[in-house]
Write a protein that holds these residues in place. Structure first.
Motif, PDB file in Angstrom:
ATOM      1  N   ILE A  35       0.835  -1.204   0.000  1.00 14.52           N
ATOM      2  CA  ILE A  35       0.000   0.000   0.000  1.00 14.52           C
ATOM      3  C   ILE A  35       0.866   1.248   0.000  1.00 14.52           C
ATOM      4  CG2 ILE A  35      -1.605   1.361   1.398  1.00 14.52           C
ATOM      5  CD1 ILE A  35      -2.849  -1.313   2.283  1.00 14.52           C
ATOM      6  N   ILE A  36       1.883   1.266   0.813  1.00 17.26           N
ATOM      7  CA  ILE A  36       2.739   2.451   0.920  1.00 17.26           C
ATOM      8  C   ILE A  36       3.501   2.702  -0.378  1.00 17.26           C
ATOM      9  CG2 ILE A  36       4.772   3.377   2.115  1.00 17.26           C
ATOM     10  CD1 ILE A  36       3.662   1.973   4.655  1.00 17.26           C
ATOM     11  N   ARG A  37       3.942   1.656  -1.045  1.00 19.81           N
ATOM     12  CA  ARG A  37       4.739   1.813  -2.274  1.00 19.81           C
ATOM     13  C   ARG A  37       3.912   2.071  -3.529  1.00 19.81           C
ATOM     14  NH1 ARG A  37       9.496  -2.679  -2.347  1.00 19.81           N
ATOM     15  NH2 ARG A  37      10.864  -1.622  -0.892  1.00 19.81           N
ATOM     16  N   SER A  38       2.638   1.743  -3.526  1.00 20.08           N
ATOM     17  CA  SER A  38       1.833   1.796  -4.740  1.00 20.08           C
ATOM     18  C   SER A  38       1.245   3.183  -4.986  1.00 20.08           C
ATOM     19  CB  SER A  38       0.677   0.793  -4.649  1.00 20.08           C
ATOM     20  OG  SER A  38       1.160  -0.511  -4.546  1.00 20.08           O
ATOM     21  N   GLU A  39       0.944   3.420  -6.251  1.00 20.66           N
ATOM     22  CA  GLU A  39       0.227   4.621  -6.673  1.00 20.66           C
ATOM     23  C   GLU A  39      -1.204   4.212  -7.017  1.00 20.66           C
ATOM     24  OE1 GLU A  39       1.333   7.746  -6.749  1.00 20.66           O
ATOM     25  OE2 GLU A  39       3.233   7.059  -5.896  1.00 20.66           O
ATOM     26  N   TYR A  40      -2.158   5.072  -6.650  1.00 22.52           N
ATOM     27  CA  TYR A  40      -3.563   4.748  -6.837  1.00 22.52           C
ATOM     28  C   TYR A  40      -4.227   5.758  -7.756  1.00 22.52           C
ATOM     29  CZ  TYR A  40      -2.912   1.456  -3.076  1.00 22.52           C
ATOM     30  OH  TYR A  40      -2.465   0.409  -2.328  1.00 22.52           O
TER      31      TYR A  40
END
Length: 74
Positions: A35-40
Motif C-alpha cells: 500500500i505504501i509503495r503503490s500509486e492509486y
C-alpha cells in the motif's frame, strides 16, 4: 525435543496457531508495504486501504489482496 514439549502442552494446536500467526503477520506486513509503495487512481485510496488494513485486522489483508489491484494505476 521442542516439538515433544509442545505436544505435551496441548498437542499440535499451539504449534498450528503459532505457524498461522506467523504467516498472517507476514501477509499483513506485505500488504502494508504494498500500500505504501503503490500509486492509486484516487489519492484518497491509499489512506482508505491503510485504515482498512489497520482496523479490519482479520479480513483487511484478504480484502486488499482481492480488491486492491483494481484501484491501483497501471
Amino acid at each position: 525435543m521442542t516439538f515433544h514439549f509442545i505436544q505435551n502442552m496441548g498437542g499440535g494446536l499451539i504449534f498450528f496457531f503459532m505457524i498461522f500467526g506467523l504467516i498472517y503477520t507476514i501477509l499483513w506486513i506485505y500488504c502494508l508495504v504494498d500500500i505504501i509503495r503503490s500509486e492509486y487512481k484516487d489519492a484518497n485510496m491509499k489512506l482508505i486501504w491503510l485504515i482498512i488494513i489497520l482496523f479490519a485486522q482479520v479480513i483487511g489483508p484478504i480484502i486488499y489482496l482481492i480488491l486492491g489491484k483494481s484501484t491501483k494505476t497501471s
